[in-house]
Design an enzyme around this catalytic site. Structure first.
Site, PDB file in Angstrom:
ATOM      1  CG  ASP A 220     -31.744 -11.781  23.058  1.00 17.36           C
ATOM      2  OD1 ASP A 220     -32.137 -10.726  22.532  1.00 17.36           O
ATOM      3  OD2 ASP A 220     -31.415 -12.795  22.404  1.00 17.36           O
ATOM      4  NE  ARG A 221     -36.361 -10.002  32.263  1.00 16.80           N
ATOM      5  CZ  ARG A 221     -37.431  -9.396  32.748  1.00 16.80           C
ATOM      6  NH1 ARG A 221     -38.438  -9.098  31.956  1.00 16.80           N
ATOM      7  NH2 ARG A 221     -37.505  -9.068  34.030  1.00 16.80           N
TER       8      ARG A 221
END
Length: 234
Positions: free
Chosen positions: A58-59
């Site tokens: 995830d970012r």
């Protein structure tokens, strides 16, 4: 971008929070773009550089990302990830004390595409997928706990959703119930270690990401290194 391991077939890098691994609707520059540029320059590669993304983070998450430099390695890595033959260990900082110092969590997750969020249920519901992880508390401070998490399945936002369902949202993770964001927009989740049999050479590969620079990570990790004893000031 920090290279942790590389050979002719694979490259493993340390992703910074805020980077995206592969392109999305934002059209922001990606970690894959940076790795391609690195390979092209380092090895004076003419034309386009092949790079395969075997898995993603995830970012707002930092840590180890495994990428393939050849199509052969990519196909084999994809199969290894699918079969659970790549062992991933995460570290997470949470504020609440878990119900038990170590346990296995099992939930059924439903992904909401519009919200980009997964909801955890204690039993199977329509369109849900089984999610299983193991955690243990490895460091304690006055206000925070450091958990080591081992994924047994790979689901969308699995660690974030399951820890929140346990009452322990990850520090900085507003989407899953944390009261405040982290100053840099990250969440306190680190893909700490990856271990697998090399898809081509068949040698054992084990790579560990460095800790984020934040003082809290260092202090809780120090407590973990002392056997998980309480540490004042965290």
């Amino acid at each position: 971008m920090q290279v942790l391991y590389e050979d002719n077939h694979i490259i493993i890098v340390n992703k910074a929070p805020g980077e995206i691994v592969q392109g999305d609707k934002t059209c922001d520059r990606t970690l894959a773009d940076d790795v391609k540029a690195y390979i092209k320059e380092r090895y004076a590669k003419p034309g386009n550089v092949f790079l395969g993304v075997a898995h993603r983070l995830d970012r707002p998450v930092a840590g180890v990302v495994v990428l393939a430099r050849t199509s052969k390695a990519l196909a084999r890595l994809n199969e290894m990830f699918r079969k659970g033959e790549v062992h991933k260990t995460y570290w997470a900082i949470v504020r609440s004390e878990p119900p038990a110092p170590e346990a296995t969590l099992e939930h059924w997750l439903v992904r909401n595409e519009r919200q980009n969020k997964s909801y955890a249920y204690p039993r199977e519901v329509p369109e849900s997928k089984r999610a299983v992880l193991r955690y243990r508390v490895i460091g304690r401070g006055d206000n925070y706990r450091l958990l080591e998490v081992t994924l047994l399945t790979g689901r969308h936002h699995q660690i974030r959703s399951q820890l929140a369902a346990m009452g322990c949202p990850i520090k900085g993770d507003l989407k899953y119930g944390a009261p405040r964001s982290n100053p840099d927009g990250s969440i306190s989740l680190l893909a700490r270690r990856v271990e697998f049999v090399h898809p081509v050479s068949r040698e054992r590969v084990a790579v560990e990401a460095p800790l984020p620079a934040d003082r809290l990570w260092r202090e809780l990790a120090s407590a973990a290194g002392e056997g998980g004893h309480s540490l004042r000031g965290c």
